[in-house]
Design a protein around this motif. Structure first.
Motif, PDB file in Angstrom:
ATOM      1  N   ARG A  60     -12.343  -0.770  14.068  1.00  0.00           N
ATOM      2  CA  ARG A  60     -12.800   0.398  14.824  1.00  0.00           C
ATOM      3  C   ARG A  60     -13.360   1.457  13.881  1.00  0.00           C
ATOM      4  O   ARG A  60     -12.860   1.604  12.761  1.00  0.00           O
ATOM      5  N   PRO A  61     -14.369   2.216  14.338  1.00  0.00           N
ATOM      6  CA  PRO A  61     -14.902   3.293  13.486  1.00  0.00           C
ATOM      7  C   PRO A  61     -13.808   4.302  13.118  1.00  0.00           C
ATOM      8  O   PRO A  61     -12.909   4.575  13.916  1.00  0.00           O
ATOM      9  N   PHE A  62     -13.888   4.844  11.912  1.00  0.00           N
ATOM     10  CA  PHE A  62     -12.935   5.860  11.456  1.00  0.00           C
ATOM     11  C   PHE A  62     -13.636   6.795  10.479  1.00  0.00           C
ATOM     12  O   PHE A  62     -14.686   6.464   9.924  1.00  0.00           O
ATOM     13  N   GLU A  63     -13.063   7.974  10.310  1.00  0.00           N
ATOM     14  CA  GLU A  63     -13.583   8.943   9.347  1.00  0.00           C
ATOM     15  C   GLU A  63     -13.123   8.521   7.962  1.00  0.00           C
ATOM     16  O   GLU A  63     -11.996   8.093   7.778  1.00  0.00           O
ATOM     17  N   GLY A  64     -13.970   8.663   7.002  1.00  0.00           N
ATOM     18  CA  GLY A  64     -13.546   8.237   5.673  1.00  0.00           C
ATOM     19  C   GLY A  64     -14.504   8.730   4.619  1.00  0.00           C
ATOM     20  O   GLY A  64     -15.373   9.531   4.903  1.00  0.00           O
ATOM     21  N   PRO A  65     -14.374   8.236   3.429  1.00  0.00           N
ATOM     22  CA  PRO A  65     -13.541   7.115   3.013  1.00  0.00           C
ATOM     23  C   PRO A  65     -12.051   7.467   2.926  1.00  0.00           C
ATOM     24  O   PRO A  65     -11.687   8.623   2.797  1.00  0.00           O
ATOM     25  N   VAL A  66     -11.233   6.404   3.001  1.00  0.00           N
ATOM     26  CA  VAL A  66      -9.781   6.528   2.916  1.00  0.00           C
ATOM     27  C   VAL A  66      -9.332   5.720   1.704  1.00  0.00           C
ATOM     28  O   VAL A  66      -9.653   4.547   1.591  1.00  0.00           O
ATOM     29  N   GLU A  67      -8.598   6.359   0.789  1.00  0.00           N
ATOM     30  CA  GLU A  67      -8.138   5.661  -0.414  1.00  0.00           C
ATOM     31  C   GLU A  67      -6.622   5.572  -0.421  1.00  0.00           C
ATOM     32  O   GLU A  67      -5.923   6.518  -0.055  1.00  0.00           O
ATOM     33  N   ARG A  68      -6.122   4.417  -0.847  1.00  0.00           N
ATOM     34  CA  ARG A  68      -4.682   4.184  -0.989  1.00  0.00           C
ATOM     35  C   ARG A  68      -4.426   3.505  -2.334  1.00  0.00           C
ATOM     36  O   ARG A  68      -5.249   2.735  -2.825  1.00  0.00           O
ATOM     37  N   ARG A  69      -3.271   3.755  -2.891  1.00  0.00           N
ATOM     38  CA  ARG A  69      -2.827   3.025  -4.083  1.00  0.00           C
ATOM     39  C   ARG A  69      -2.152   1.740  -3.632  1.00  0.00           C
ATOM     40  O   ARG A  69      -1.631   1.665  -2.522  1.00  0.00           O
TER      41      ARG A  69
ATOM     42  N   LEU B  31       0.819  -1.206   0.000  1.00  0.00           N
ATOM     43  CA  LEU B  31       0.000   0.000   0.000  1.00  0.00           C
ATOM     44  C   LEU B  31       0.854   1.259   0.000  1.00  0.00           C
ATOM     45  O   LEU B  31       1.957   1.267   0.552  1.00  0.00           O
ATOM     46  N   SER B  32       0.303   2.350  -0.556  1.00  0.00           N
ATOM     47  CA  SER B  32       1.024   3.631  -0.569  1.00  0.00           C
ATOM     48  C   SER B  32       1.132   4.221   0.832  1.00  0.00           C
ATOM     49  O   SER B  32       2.031   5.008   1.110  1.00  0.00           O
ATOM     50  N   ALA B  33       0.212   3.870   1.728  1.00  0.00           N
ATOM     51  CA  ALA B  33       0.219   4.292   3.137  1.00  0.00           C
ATOM     52  C   ALA B  33      -0.717   3.339   3.883  1.00  0.00           C
ATOM     53  O   ALA B  33      -1.559   2.686   3.265  1.00  0.00           O
ATOM     54  N   PRO B  34      -0.584   3.235   5.202  1.00  0.00           N
ATOM     55  CA  PRO B  34      -1.446   2.323   5.951  1.00  0.00           C
ATOM     56  C   PRO B  34      -2.927   2.696   5.841  1.00  0.00           C
ATOM     57  O   PRO B  34      -3.282   3.858   5.684  1.00  0.00           O
ATOM     58  N   LEU B  35      -3.775   1.684   5.933  1.00  0.00           N
ATOM     59  CA  LEU B  35      -5.218   1.883   6.022  1.00  0.00           C
ATOM     60  C   LEU B  35      -5.607   1.963   7.495  1.00  0.00           C
ATOM     61  O   LEU B  35      -4.873   1.485   8.362  1.00  0.00           O
ATOM     62  N   PRO B  36      -6.776   2.524   7.809  1.00  0.00           N
ATOM     63  CA  PRO B  36      -7.224   2.564   9.205  1.00  0.00           C
ATOM     64  C   PRO B  36      -7.470   1.156   9.753  1.00  0.00           C
ATOM     65  O   PRO B  36      -7.675   0.200   8.998  1.00  0.00           O
ATOM     66  N   ASP B  37      -7.486   1.032  11.072  1.00  0.00           N
ATOM     67  CA  ASP B  37      -7.816  -0.226  11.746  1.00  0.00           C
ATOM     68  C   ASP B  37      -9.239  -0.610  11.353  1.00  0.00           C
ATOM     69  O   ASP B  37     -10.183   0.133  11.641  1.00  0.00           O
TER      70      ASP B  37
ATOM     71  N   ALA C 286      -6.222   0.800  -6.813  1.00  0.00           N
ATOM     72  CA  ALA C 286      -6.533   1.589  -5.624  1.00  0.00           C
ATOM     73  C   ALA C 286      -7.462   0.779  -4.725  1.00  0.00           C
ATOM     74  O   ALA C 286      -8.223  -0.071  -5.196  1.00  0.00           O
ATOM     75  N   ILE C 287      -7.394   1.040  -3.433  1.00  0.00           N
ATOM     76  CA  ILE C 287      -8.278   0.415  -2.454  1.00  0.00           C
ATOM     77  C   ILE C 287      -8.880   1.532  -1.608  1.00  0.00           C
ATOM     78  O   ILE C 287      -8.183   2.457  -1.203  1.00  0.00           O
ATOM     79  N   THR C 288     -10.196   1.450  -1.392  1.00  0.00           N
ATOM     80  CA  THR C 288     -10.909   2.442  -0.593  1.00  0.00           C
ATOM     81  C   THR C 288     -11.520   1.752   0.610  1.00  0.00           C
ATOM     82  O   THR C 288     -12.185   0.713   0.465  1.00  0.00           O
ATOM     83  N   ALA C 289     -11.308   2.313   1.797  1.00  0.00           N
ATOM     84  CA  ALA C 289     -11.889   1.784   3.036  1.00  0.00           C
ATOM     85  C   ALA C 289     -12.904   2.784   3.566  1.00  0.00           C
ATOM     86  O   ALA C 289     -12.642   3.989   3.592  1.00  0.00           O
ATOM     87  N   SER C 290     -14.074   2.280   3.989  1.00  0.00           N
ATOM     88  CA  SER C 290     -15.130   3.113   4.563  1.00  0.00           C
ATOM     89  C   SER C 290     -15.747   2.386   5.741  1.00  0.00           C
ATOM     90  O   SER C 290     -15.916   1.162   5.697  1.00  0.00           O
ATOM     91  N   TRP C 291     -16.113   3.135   6.784  1.00  0.00           N
ATOM     92  CA  TRP C 291     -16.838   2.554   7.921  1.00  0.00           C
ATOM     93  C   TRP C 291     -18.317   2.684   7.610  1.00  0.00           C
ATOM     94  O   TRP C 291     -18.818   3.785   7.419  1.00  0.00           O
TER      95      TRP C 291
END
Length: 111
Positions: free
Chosen positions: A18-27, A9-15, A41-46
């Motif tokens: 646990r709830p997190f603000e998002g969405p968070v996208e990484r390459r 990943l280009s940077a870590p994804l959230p845990d 790309a990968i997108t994480a959303s709570w």
């Protein structure tokens, strides 16, 4: 000898537990047998009490035709992981894996 399959990943994804603000996208770059084989790309959303991951492969073409949607949901004693892949013939999402584990483990290797 390194891992047979690695998603860098280009940077870590959230845990994802646990709830997190998002969405968070990484390459990402997918490595197989020590060689880069695809990227995207990968997108994480709570959402709805769990984490949803959307994997959007960009290349090569056969990889790009198979986006994946995965959810990590808490269950008694662990977490449930559900993954669906886009069926290249129909365009429908179908379940490909369901498993339970004590705790999902996410690691980001160097990119």
């Amino acid at each position: 000898e390194g891992p047979a399959l690695q998603l860098r990943l280009s940077a870590p994804l959230p845990d994802p537990t646990r709830p997190f603000e998002g969405p968070v996208e990484r390459r990402f770059v997918l490595w197989v047998g020590g060689q880069p084989q695809g990227y995207g790309a990968i997108t994480a959303s709570w959402r709805d009490g769990g984490t949803e991951f959307r994997v959007h492969p960009k290349a090569p073409y056969w990889f790009a035709r198979r986006p994946v949607v995965s959810r990590i949901l808490p269950i008694e004693g662990g977490h449930r992981v559900e993954s669906r892949i886009l069926d290249p013939n129909t365009g429908a999402l179908r379940t490909v894996t369901v498993q339970a584990s004590p705790r999902p483990r996410c690691e980001a290797g160097p990119s």
